[in-house]
Design an enzyme around this catalytic site. Sequence first.
Site, PDB file in Angstrom:
ATOM      1  CG  HIS A 176      -2.363   4.092   5.174  1.00  0.00           C
ATOM      2  ND1 HIS A 176      -2.685   4.728   3.689  1.00  0.00           N
ATOM      3  CD2 HIS A 176      -2.082   3.574   5.815  1.00  0.00           C
ATOM      4  CE1 HIS A 176      -2.120   2.810   3.873  1.00  0.00           C
ATOM      5  NE2 HIS A 176      -2.481   2.415   4.742  1.00  0.00           N
TER       6      HIS A 176
ATOM      7  CB  CYS B 134      -1.218  -0.071   0.938  1.00  0.00           C
ATOM      8  SG  CYS B 134      -1.447  -1.645   1.736  1.00  0.00           S
TER       9      CYS B 134
ATOM     10  CG  HIS C  15      -6.201   1.234   0.685  1.00  0.00           C
ATOM     11  ND1 HIS C  15      -5.229   1.796   0.172  1.00  0.00           N
ATOM     12  CD2 HIS C  15      -5.884   0.788   2.109  1.00  0.00           C
ATOM     13  CE1 HIS C  15      -4.550   1.594   0.219  1.00  0.00           C
ATOM     14  NE2 HIS C  15      -3.976   0.796   1.930  1.00  0.00           N
TER      15      HIS C  15
END
Lengths: 397, 340
Positions: free
Chosen positions: A293, A160, A328
Amino acid sequence: MSKRVFISGYGIISALGFDAGQNRNALKNLKPGIGKPNFLKTRQEVVVGEVDASNEQLTDMAALNGASNISRTALLGLIATKEAIQMAGLNKDTLIGTGLLNGTSVGGMDISERAFGKVLNGQSVDYKASFAGHDCGHSTQFIVENLGVKGYNGTISTACSSSANTLMHGANLIKSSQLDCVIAGGTDALSMFTLNGFNSLKILDSEWCRPFDQNRMGLNLGEGAAFLVLESEEHLKARNGKALAELIGYGNANDAYHQTASSPDGKGAFNAIKTAMEVAAVKPEQISYINAHGTGTANNDQSESLALQTIFGKNMPPYSSTKAFTGHTLGAAGGIEAVFSVMAIEQQVLLPSLNVKQPMDIIAAPNKEYKSAKVETVLSNSFGFGGNCSSLIFAQV
Amino acid sequence: MRAYIKSTSAICAQQTFDKSEYLAEYIAPEGQYLKATEPPYRGIIDPKQIRRMSRIIKMSVATAHQALAEAEVQVPEAIIVGTGLGCIEDTIKFLKDIIEGEEGILSPTAFIQSTHNTIAGQIALLLQCPNYNFTYANRGHSFENSVIDARIQLSEGKDNILVGAAEEMNLQAFEIMYNMGCTGDRNKNDGSALGEGASFFVLTNEQKEGRPYLQDISVSNHITAEQLEKSLNSFLAKNKVDASDVDLLLMGSNEFEKDGFYEKIASLFADNTPQLDFKKICGEHFTASGFAMHLGTMILQDQVSLNNSYLAPQLKRPVRKILIYNHYKAMNHTFMLLSI
């Protein structure tokens, strides 16, 4: 290593829209792109941030006449890089010496996972067409070939944080005088593989995700691509380009706690932010806004909040997570949020969090409105599996 | 800038991990690809962990461990790993579980271990290393990306950088690649069979008598044989090296793909320049150039004798400069110059 690194253009495609304007409007209108998948074939009952176009439509958008069997990852990447090049005004000659860095977590998995099912069931498969685009490097090669970018290229796969790391590495390549101009970012398509992976970890929220809410239940997956054009000052001046923002700081650290989970105290996140602030030579009170995040999982938001508290204490700047808009997007997330950070600087606005009903008790509530503010410096965080923690700092020019 | 190589360790089809037996006897491969000759991992990795680790992790952890031990480094200041396909075994395992179970309830273990950066992440976890941690997955330049980044990190003042290349193969991945036409006949031993393995290095800024160094690295994509010649000439000129200074050519030659690139390079050196086709040892894979750098380092460092009949280059002694040339499917070309 005192060279400055400017951002002269960007391109973005996500569940919020096919270009920068559409993405910005969705943020402004508090309109998330999360819903039932139309194109991803899955049995899971989920909501996702899917780019609202079929592979055929994306192929047309990328101006690839009649091409088939190309991964969405590669298609999304090509569409976003084209916009970035156009916005920066890079011409064909400039592209020859330009580098490209792509961050992706699963590359062409969306195509190969379907073909692999056929292989397992003994059905006939065109192996070359189905699997040649599986590896992460394929999308990079596909993009550079279609753009005519001939300089150095690289592919980073750190889950990620992949595309945040391409921006960091791009800045390093410019500072060390190996490149004057580099297109950096990332792309990732939704796939059955990642969807079932996150589902098996039990960190998917079946409803809209709620980053930084006390009762958050997990994340929504998304897909997309975003790339930024990074340039040295000399290169930008020589071609009369315009700087939109500057990448002034970056830090990477490893949490070294668990293969997937973040340490409860956010040690890796803290180290990444601290390093980025040292490189940028900014103090905590100089950060105007944080694009966190903020995935919406219990673990990440706890860990990130504690790291932010440790760094900022009582001077906590306004912060938000835009993942409730886009989902995400894994390998693309760092690039997408870097674009949002630059937009916040350009528009002089704070970006909103969505779906926060009850703020967490360990940190002040996130910003929930798209509102005007003096935005000089933005911190953007990206954390991933393997303990990978990356932070970037963008500044107004 | 020079990147000094403090230590290196590799696992590949031949015996390279046990350095007392380094390439001593030819190990005839069994099966269709060049399966790595793995060491017993007990004594290197905690037995409780071994069971859970896929082969790419075990090979990487073991070679990283050996390289760090030889360099007497506890915690490197950066960990940078290149892998083209990453943790393909766990990827395939998880995908199979999804498809066969029709997206039912799944154990997350294989998924957790499937991401490319599991390798660098696991090493960091075992070493409790909080530092810079990067993973490159860029086809035939995965290892090259890593080395180029390592050089930047060294120039920024970081030291003792752990850099590695890792790839694993299994039967299912092999079958897919076979059907894609990616592999030659392993019985021919011409470097075209698919391989696997891990090669790790500890790089430093610290110069020392007798310590090999990577003098320079150059990469290019999609070039013609003519452009390749130009690129080699400028690479050598930039490093003030004459073709006659090169004591050994380590070539990624792969008889399966007769493309003229390796012939072109060979033609630019005197006929008596020894040449070794390193893929006969490690097989073809995305990070084969990592093994080439390992082998070159070993030759420079220990003046390793290569008496095996299957290798057989007549080495001028001592070997002081090695040029590595490799390309992946004529797309990713690499030069590396190793010196001592």
